[in-house]
Design an enzyme around this catalytic site. Structure first.
Site, short mmCIF file in Angstrom:
data_model
loop_
_atom_site.label_atom_id
_atom_site.label_comp_id
_atom_site.label_asym_id
_atom_site.label_seq_id
_atom_site.Cartn_x
_atom_site.Cartn_y
_atom_site.Cartn_z
N SER A 1 0.82 -1.21 0.00
CA SER A 1 0.00 0.00 0.00
C SER A 1 0.86 1.27 0.00
CB SER A 1 -0.99 0.00 1.16
OG SER A 1 -0.31 0.00 2.40
N HIS B 1 8.72 3.48 9.09
CA HIS B 1 8.43 2.52 10.16
C HIS B 1 7.24 3.03 10.96
CE1 HIS B 1 9.23 -0.68 12.98
NE2 HIS B 1 9.09 0.18 13.96
#
EC number: 2.1.2.2
Length: 188
Positions: free
Chosen positions: A13, A110
């Site tokens: 995504s 992250h």
């Protein structure tokens, strides 16, 4: 035009979000040369095909060693004249061959406010910790796991009534804004 390669291991995504920013002109002077994935059944492959992005599927088990695997990747990247590597859900540590060949030119996103919650299931760790704030971090990649120099972070609240799935959606939304913004500033 700056040539980038995007590495992903799963759904892709963030990969697709970056590609859409390039296609719409929101990320200027960037060409996505290819998707590199380490899983032949990863959904990111379907996303790449939808956008006519070439795909390199290289599973480490096909190679005698991690060094051989990375040397193969470096060869492919050099053939495509790639200048930057963008990690978008790539679930492997980058080894010395790639780091040496692309020193200071590998970015990662992250889903935590590093240095908290490195590694896998960072959102789950934040959710179960009792923290009231989490977020997302873009950082340069070094030899450690999520230990590279932090470039930028964005935060979101963890509300008491949030489910883990709701928190995942909040962080994903942050990532979709943050990563293209950082790429626009850094990748030149």
């Amino acid at each position: 035009m700056v040539k980038i390669a995007i590495f992903a291991s799963g759904s892709g995504s963030n990969f697709e979000n970056i590609v859409e920013h390039v296609e719409s002109g929101k990320l200027e002077n960037i060409e996505v040369t290819a998707l590199y994935t380490d899983h032949q059944n990863a959904f990111c492959i379907d996303r790449a095909k939808k956008h006519d992005i070439p795909v390199y599927i290289n599973e480490p088990k096909q190679f005698d060693s991690k060094a051989a695997y990375e040397q193969h990747l470096v060869t492919l990247l050099n053939e495509d004249k790639v200048e930057w590597i963008i990690l978008a859900g790539y679930m492997r540590l980058i080894g010395p061959d790639l780091l040496a060949s692309f020193e200071g030119k590998i970015l990662n996103i992250h889903p935590s406010l590093l240095p908290k919650y490195k590694g896998i299931d960072a959102i789950g760790q934040a959710y179960h910790s009792g923290d009231t704030i989490t977020g997302s971090t873009v950082h340069y990649v070094d030899s450690g796991m999520d230990t590279g120099e932090i470039i930028e972070q964005r935060k979101c609240d963890i509300r008491p009534d949030d489910s883990k799935e709701q928190l995942e959606e909040k962080v994903k939304k942050l990532e979709y804004e943050l990563y293209p913004s950082v790429i626009a500033k850094i990748v030149k």
